[in-house]
Enzyme design. Structure first.
Site, mmCIF file in Angstrom:
data_model
loop_
_atom_site.group_PDB
_atom_site.id
_atom_site.type_symbol
_atom_site.label_atom_id
_atom_site.label_comp_id
_atom_site.label_asym_id
_atom_site.label_seq_id
_atom_site.Cartn_x
_atom_site.Cartn_y
_atom_site.Cartn_z
ATOM 1 N N GLU A 17 -4.246 4.158 -8.295
ATOM 2 C CA GLU A 17 -5.497 4.799 -7.920
ATOM 3 C C GLU A 17 -5.549 6.237 -8.417
ATOM 4 O OE1 GLU A 17 -8.138 6.246 -4.075
ATOM 5 O OE2 GLU A 17 -6.514 4.792 -3.765
ATOM 6 N N HIS A 77 0.823 -1.205 0.000
ATOM 7 C CA HIS A 77 0.000 0.000 0.000
ATOM 8 C C HIS A 77 0.861 1.261 0.000
ATOM 9 C CE1 HIS A 77 -2.910 2.756 2.311
ATOM 10 N NE2 HIS A 77 -3.444 2.584 1.124
ATOM 11 N N ASP A 111 -1.065 6.410 -5.642
ATOM 12 C CA ASP A 111 -2.129 7.395 -5.808
ATOM 13 C C ASP A 111 -1.642 8.500 -6.741
ATOM 14 O OD1 ASP A 111 -3.944 6.447 -3.461
ATOM 15 O OD2 ASP A 111 -1.975 6.701 -2.537
ATOM 16 N N HIS A 120 -0.864 10.814 -1.975
ATOM 17 C CA HIS A 120 -2.186 10.380 -1.534
ATOM 18 C C HIS A 120 -3.129 11.540 -1.264
ATOM 19 C CE1 HIS A 120 -5.230 9.234 1.482
ATOM 20 N NE2 HIS A 120 -5.304 8.124 0.772
#
Length: 290
Positions: free
Chosen positions: A150, A40, A69, A82
């Site tokens: 993402e 992550h 991200d 992020h």
């Protein structure tokens, strides 16, 4: 709707199946393998999140998948970070004290490149930078890793889906050999749908825990349903698996963010396909993963 989908939906709606398995049981997926382990924001328990150092740490641990991200700067550059605000993970308040509220979209790529994105995590990482998407992709490619990308806050960045795909294409990630190493996800169903419409060959994921009744519509453009681990059960995972995605395969479930062995074993017991974690070594060992 297929009979198996009806049965799975019934199980999920009853909501009791989550408690039928011992927490220590680990269930392999249909191929007989444990869930895929994904780092992550890179191995972000051990290096500053979304930096090249976090990618390197994941590679050092032998983790094949990293998650990141993507957001966009004032001058249109895609960067890997992020938050939509630079305060938490950089020294932006010191470098640009008069620029509150320090949003990513209010700074140029050159300005963001000046920021220290590592000291907040620890002195060993002082001087780490917020990478551009191109630099991040280069590092992932260097390690022969796979990427769960993402698209963050797409409402702030009109057209970011097309731009992200353009960068991925320019970096060689939309050819046949790379498509098996790439998933693009978002909390926005519209954003996921846009990615699918623009590049149907790209595998996609929808972040969240949608109602089972919404799964048939989502299955038209997403290959995965990726919920938080506290929101799922055996029945819910079975309900997701009962639907076929746009590439002719059952929908998958990648759950987040699991950092301890007990919860890793628990969600593996639910039959999830992947576990997203800040501590990929801990989760890998817990589920006997790769």
């Amino acid at each position: 709707m297929h009979a198996r989908a009806v049965a799975a939906m019934t199980t999920a709606l009853l909501g009791t199946a989550a408690f039928l398995l011992p927490s220590s049981e680990v269930r392999a997926d249909a191929t007989g393998t444990p869930p895929t382990v994904l780092a992550h924001r890179g191995a972000s328990a051990y290096a500053p999140e979304n930096t090249l150092a976090a990618v390197d740490k994941a590679a050092e641990l032998g983790i094949k998948w990293v998650e990141n991200d993507v957001q966009r700067t004032k001058d249109g550059e895609l960067v890997v970070i992020h938050d939509d605000n630079l305060r938490r993970t950089t020294d932006v308040e010191e470098v640009f004290p008069g620029r509150a509220p320090w949003k990513v979209k209010d700074f140029t790529a050159a300005e963001i490149a000046r920021l220290d994105a590592g000291s907040w995590f620890g002195p060993a990482y002082a001087g780490a930078r917020v990478p551009t998407l191109e630099r991040y992709m280069d590092r992932v490619e260097r390690h022969r890793q796979r990427l769960l990308l993402e698209i963050k806050n797409p409402g702030l960045y009109p057209g970011i889906e097309r731009q992200t795909l353009k960068v991925l294409g320019n970096e060689g990630w939309l050819d046949r050999s790379h498509l098996g190493r790439l998933i693009v996800q978002s909390f926005s169903a519209d954003s996921v749908r846009t990615v699918h419409d623009l590049k149907p060959a790209v595998k996609t994921g929808f972040l969240g825990t949608p109602a089972v009744a919404d799964l048939p519509g989502l299955a038209g453009f997403t290959d995965q349903i990726n919920p938080s681990y506290g929101s799922i059960s055996t029945g819910y995972v079975a309900a997701v698996h009962a639907f076929t995605g746009p590439h002719g395969k059952p929908l998958e479930v990648f759950t987040w963010t699991v950092d301890d062995a007990a919860n890793a074993r628990r969600v593996a017991g639910y039959g999830v396909d992947g576990i997203i974690t800040n501590k990929p070594d801990v989760v890998r060992d817990a589920v006997r993963g790769r």
